[in-house]
Design an enzyme around this catalytic site. Structure first.
Site, short mmCIF file in Angstrom:
data_model
loop_
_atom_site.label_atom_id
_atom_site.label_comp_id
_atom_site.label_asym_id
_atom_site.label_seq_id
_atom_site.Cartn_x
_atom_site.Cartn_y
_atom_site.Cartn_z
N ASP A 109 -15.79 4.50 14.07
CA ASP A 109 -15.21 5.59 13.50
C ASP A 109 -15.16 6.86 14.45
O ASP A 109 -14.48 7.82 14.03
CB ASP A 109 -15.96 5.79 12.27
CG ASP A 109 -15.09 6.57 11.20
OD1 ASP A 109 -14.01 6.73 11.48
OD2 ASP A 109 -15.74 7.45 10.52
N CYS A 145 -3.71 -7.17 -3.72
CA CYS A 145 -3.52 -6.06 -4.54
C CYS A 145 -2.68 -6.20 -5.90
O CYS A 145 -2.85 -5.80 -7.04
CB CYS A 145 -3.04 -4.67 -3.75
SG CYS A 145 -4.24 -3.87 -2.79
N CYS A 167 -1.63 -4.13 -9.31
CA CYS A 167 -2.48 -2.98 -9.72
C CYS A 167 -2.39 -1.74 -9.08
O CYS A 167 -2.02 -1.69 -7.97
CB CYS A 167 -3.97 -3.66 -9.36
SG CYS A 167 -5.30 -2.26 -9.73
N CYS A 211 -5.76 2.65 -8.15
CA CYS A 211 -6.39 3.62 -7.28
C CYS A 211 -5.30 4.75 -7.22
O CYS A 211 -5.76 5.83 -7.01
CB CYS A 211 -6.61 3.00 -6.06
SG CYS A 211 -4.92 2.13 -5.25
N CYS A 247 -6.18 9.22 -8.96
CA CYS A 247 -6.15 10.25 -7.83
C CYS A 247 -6.01 11.71 -8.60
O CYS A 247 -4.81 11.94 -9.25
CB CYS A 247 -5.13 9.85 -6.73
SG CYS A 247 -5.19 11.22 -5.52
N CYS A 297 -10.52 6.58 -5.96
CA CYS A 297 -9.81 5.64 -5.69
C CYS A 297 -10.72 4.27 -5.43
O CYS A 297 -10.13 3.18 -5.63
CB CYS A 297 -8.84 5.84 -4.61
SG CYS A 297 -9.45 6.37 -3.01
N CYS A 339 -11.79 0.40 -8.01
CA CYS A 339 -10.82 -0.95 -7.56
C CYS A 339 -11.49 -2.35 -8.27
O CYS A 339 -12.68 -2.28 -8.25
CB CYS A 339 -10.93 -1.05 -6.17
SG CYS A 339 -10.47 -2.48 -5.31
#
Length: 342
Positions: free
Chosen positions: A133, A187, A190, A193, A197, A243, A247
């Site tokens: 990262d 996904c 759906c 998420c 928000c 979000c 899930c």
């Protein structure tokens, strides 16, 4: 040789605490540069100028290290022990993103990656580079290309095997390893998420406008946050998990292998807002929170105080109306004004 090595590599990765290990080639993500160009062109990166500055590498993993022949992608679970949205019902408490509630994941994951990489070098006499990262590596795209998971509508990586509570790490190597099949999108229809928000940061499925994302606003954004967005921050003082938390694939979440990811990084707003620089550094030593500094952190806490509706916190906010940091002083005055009319 390489056929016999791969299953042993995967087994070793799992022994180290990773929940999954998959392999792809550095050139398996040709779409990344085009998507990154569009993201930056739309201004969705906000103040994250480093994204635009290093696009050549971020858009082409092969350019980062031309000698690399394979990318080993790994996921490490940090799944929460409790519902991360429950804290939002307690406005006097600061909500901290699950990933930042304990020790800094960069340190923990990188040490695991280095151990795995040393094992690989000893087994196959190859060259390796590890990333977590902090380098211009398109980890999410590589994760999907390797079959580790797919990039969901919230733009994060998720899996049918471990949900979406996972850190990603990668080992680039000169070994020519057999790649795994890429993962496909699961996904479906759906939109959980997108719907949850608080700031409507998703202009479309699979697209994120960071300028409206609470994680960006509380961590990356310097200076005052736009006033129209401040109420939506609620009591979130570092990051946002909304979000991720909703899930449905998290029903398969895997327990974190390292309990150092869990801790009590949040706390009472009245206590947190009073931290000076030394107290802030001491409290968050070894935590990801430390990197944003006292001023930005206290700014966030003041927004939470303004959103709390608790007049008892007015004095704590008023004490910072003349803070040397302009963003802190602005947030303090905003909080006082909000509480005066609450």
């Amino acid at each position: 040789m390489k056929d016999a090595l791969k299953p042993r590599l995967v087994a070793r990765a799992l022994e180290e605490g990773f929940v999954a290990c998959r392999i792809c080639k550095p050139g398996d993500v040709p779409h990344v540069r085009e998507r990154l160009d569009a993201f930056v062109a739309a201004g969705y990166h906000g103040q994250m100028g480093w994204m635009a500055e290093r696009m050549a590498w971020r858009g082409d993993p092969q350019a980062l290290w031309p000698e690399a022949r394979s990318v080993i992608m790994l996921a490490e679970s940090y799944a929460p022990l409790h519902d991360p949205l429950e804290i939002l019902e307690h406005p006097r408490q600061g909500a901290v993103s699950v990933y930042a509630q304990g020790r800094d994941y960069h340190d923990i994951v990188k040490k695991r990656l280095k151990r795995l990489a040393r094992w690989l070098v000893a087994e196959a006499a190859c060259e390796v580079k590890v990333f977590v990262d902090t380098a211009p590596v398109p980890e999410k795209a590589l994760a999907q290309a390797s079959g580790l998971g797919w990039q969901g509508k919230h733009t994060n990586v998720l899996s049918r095997d471990w949900g979406n509570w996972a850190f990603l790490g990668s080992v680039f190597t000169t070994l020519d390893l057999e790649p795994d099949a890429p993962e496909v999108d699961h996904c479906g229809s759906c939109t959980a998420c997108q719907d949850i928000c608080p700031t409507q940061a998703f202009p479309a499925p699979y697209q994120l406008d960071a300028r409206r994302c609470i994680s960006y606003l509380t961590i990356e954004h310097k200076g005052p946050v736009a006033e129209d967005l401040r109420p939506a921050l609620g009591n979130r003082i570092y990051g946002c998990d909304d979000c991720l938390a909703v899930c449905p694939w998290n029903k398969f979440a895997v327990r974190a292998s390292d309990m150092r990811y869990h801790g009590g990084a949040g706390g009472d707003l009245a206590t947190l807002v009073a931290l000076d620089d030394a107290a802030f550094r001491a409290r968050f030593s070894g935590s990801p929170i430390k990197r944003i500094g006292r001023a930005r952190f206290v700014r966030n806490v003041l927004y939470a105080i303004g959103n709390s509706g608790d007049a008892a916190l007015r004095g704590a906010a008023a004490a910072l109306c003349d803070d040397p940091d302009g963003a802190v002083a602005d947030a303090a005055r905003w909080a006082v004004a909000r509480l005066d009319v609450a």
